[in-house]
Design an enzyme around this catalytic site. Structure first.
Site, short mmCIF file in Angstrom:
data_model
loop_
_atom_site.label_atom_id
_atom_site.label_comp_id
_atom_site.label_asym_id
_atom_site.label_seq_id
_atom_site.Cartn_x
_atom_site.Cartn_y
_atom_site.Cartn_z
N TYR A 170 0.86 -1.18 0.00
CA TYR A 170 0.00 0.00 0.00
C TYR A 170 0.90 1.22 0.00
CZ TYR A 170 -4.31 2.48 1.59
OH TYR A 170 -5.42 3.28 1.71
N ARG A 173 -11.71 9.64 6.44
CA ARG A 173 -11.23 10.51 7.52
C ARG A 173 -10.74 11.81 6.91
NH1 ARG A 173 -8.99 5.58 7.88
NH2 ARG A 173 -7.18 6.38 6.77
N ASP A 196 -5.31 -5.53 -8.91
CA ASP A 196 -5.90 -6.06 -7.68
C ASP A 196 -7.40 -5.72 -7.72
OD1 ASP A 196 -6.46 -6.83 -5.08
OD2 ASP A 196 -5.58 -5.03 -4.18
N GLN A 208 -15.64 -4.86 0.71
CA GLN A 208 -14.46 -4.40 1.47
C GLN A 208 -14.85 -3.50 2.63
OE1 GLN A 208 -11.60 -2.43 -1.07
NE2 GLN A 208 -10.07 -2.19 0.54
N TYR A 238 -13.64 -5.12 6.22
CA TYR A 238 -12.19 -4.93 6.37
C TYR A 238 -11.73 -4.68 7.81
CZ TYR A 238 -11.98 0.19 6.89
OH TYR A 238 -12.07 1.48 7.35
N THR A 296 -6.82 -11.81 -8.98
CA THR A 296 -5.78 -10.80 -9.20
C THR A 296 -5.19 -11.10 -10.57
OG1 THR A 296 -5.25 -10.77 -6.84
CG2 THR A 296 -3.62 -9.82 -8.32
N THR A 324 -1.95 0.40 -4.98
CA THR A 324 -2.45 1.24 -6.07
C THR A 324 -1.56 2.45 -6.27
OG1 THR A 324 -4.64 0.58 -5.35
CG2 THR A 324 -4.52 2.39 -6.92
MN MN Z 1 -4.13 -3.44 -3.82
#
Ligand code: MN
Length: 433
Positions: A134, A148, A238, A245, A249, A262, A366
């Site tokens: 990430y 947020r 992905d 999600q 998550y 994937t 990403t």
């Molecule tokens: Mn990913």
């Protein structure tokens, strides 16, 4: 670090005519992959050259290459070859470059070429483990803002290359249909979830990193040696079910929203091929903490970035039927989006003694640029569904619809170097089963 040598010479041409000026696979690239021509079980290692593939299993049965390479190059996947490490990788590249450029080898090598248009591509190796990171700071910030607004980046992001263990069994090569996943959906206004087809199907534009030499369980990989453990790079999508999600998550992270598929591009672009496109990592903004010493390496900061142009196109079923060209969803340079380098990712992954193995696959996370023109997911492009985009022909999209074909592209362009490409990574969304 990989060096510039005669294999990168812009003046070097191949006797394979289609390689000269080829957008992806000139002789300066030489990516490795696995293909079959007849029975899909008859998998062979090959190298892309123009619109041909050189059959390395067939080459391994000649006296044209080092006898110590023959076994690994005769197998049906690249794991054993990846385990040979960077010195052999560089030596093979030099040998292939000579064989495909010097006319004295043409009579022996030309019969070992096959038409790329006539083959089936497979996963380049057995992927024992797949981990997704990430490290795209603009993506992390954009997504964090949706949840947020005042505190988009969590405090660990600038200390820890964040990642999670993905699932290897559902990693497939480009072209695999994307069966719309089903799962638990709970919109914010609903009291309880129901089970059904994903309504917010998305993609994530990432680079894939293949591990070369592994490390023994309990050993770590020093940051100065991490580059020697990378066998190459590919494009990685992905695919993500955002509604699943959002509900699942917390507290343990991604699970069924990610592991239904994937997709990766079939060709492994080697670190040697990327040597002319190395660049400095983007400097950390003022006030950011320095990486902890085990992640800190001046040479990696100076040249651990990659100048790769990434692009994503979408083509709906209606667009394809009307003969409309694919719509460009995003374009931009990935290097500036990585807060952590590939070497830092590898070192961090092994920093607790976790053993990486040849052929393990790592996703970067990403990669979105700072500009809105280079966002790497529909979650960002449509701002969580609030700002749908218009497609040619009058359709709109917030997330992927059945029949959509989504394709990732990567190309390395730099003055003084021959442009090389990764090929593409594509999938068409199918109705849920
Ligand atoms: Mn990913």
């Amino acid at each position: 670090m990989t060096m510039i040598d005669e294999t990168h010479d812009p003046a070097r041409l191949s006797w394979v005519d289609s390689a000269n000026g080829h957008a992806d696979f000139p002789i300066q690239n030489l990516p490795l992959g696995v293909f079959s021509t007849g029975f899909p079980e008859d998998k062979r290692i090959g190298v892309a050259i123009g619109d041909k593939i050189l059959d390395l299993r067939a080459l391994a049965h000649t006296d044209l290459i080092d006898e110590h390479w023959r076994l690994a190059l005769s197998l049906e996947g690249l794991n054993a070859w990846f385990g040979h490490g960077p010195a052999d990788a560089t030596a093979l590249r030099k040998r292939l470059s000579a064989l495909l450029s010097d006319d004295q080898y043409r009579a022996k090598v030309e019969p070992l070429l096959v038409d790329a248009a006539k083959v089936t591509m497979h996963l380049p190796c057995h992927i024992g483990d797949y981990t997704d990171f990430y490290v795209g700071i603009h993506h992390a910030t954009n997504v964090g803002k949706q949840f947020r607004p005042d505190n988009p980046l969590l405090p660990n992001f600038k200390y820890v290359p964040i990642g999670y263990h993905g699932r290897a069994s559902s990693v497939r090569v480009s072209g695999e249909p994307v069966v719309r996943p089903k799962g638990q959906r709970k919109p914010p206004e609903a009291d309880a979830p129901d089970y059904g087809p994903c309504r917010r199907l998305d993609y994530e534009l990432e680079l894939g990193i293949f591990i070369g030499k592994g490390n023994a369980l309990g050993d770590t990989i020093p940051i100065g040696e991490a580059a020697d453990h990378i066998a190459g790079y590919c494009l990685l999508n992905d695919w993500s079910a955002r509604d699943l999600q959002a509900w699942e998550y917390q507290p343990l992270g991604p699970f069924l929203a990610k592991n239904f598929l994937t997709s990766i591009s079939p060709w492994v672009v080697t670190p040697d091929a990327l040597a002319p496109f190395r660049t400095a990592m983007a400097p950390r903004p003022d006030g950011d903490p320095a990486p902890l010493p085990y992640l800190s390496d001046d040479a990696d900061q100076a040249s651990g970035g990659l100048a790769v142009q990434l692009a994503v196109t979408l083509s709906s079923k209606a667009m394809r039927e009307a003969g409309t060209a694919p719509h460009m969803l995003s374009e931009g340079e990935a290097a500036s989006a990585m807060y952590w380098s590939a070497a830092q990712i590898v070192t961090h992954h092994a920093s607790n003694g976790c053993n990486l193995q040849p052929g393990d696959l790592i996703g970067t996370g990403t990669l979105s640029t700072a500009e809105r023109s280079g966002l790497g997911s529909l979650l960002e492009i449509s701002t969580g569904g609030k700002t749908p985009i218009a497609l040619p022909g009058g359709e709109t999209r917030s997330f992927l619809e059945d029949g959509d074909e989504l394709t990732l592209w990567a190309r390395c362009v730099r003055d003084g170097a021959v442009t090389i490409g990764f090929g593409s990574c594509s999938g068409v969304v199918q109705t849920a089963r």
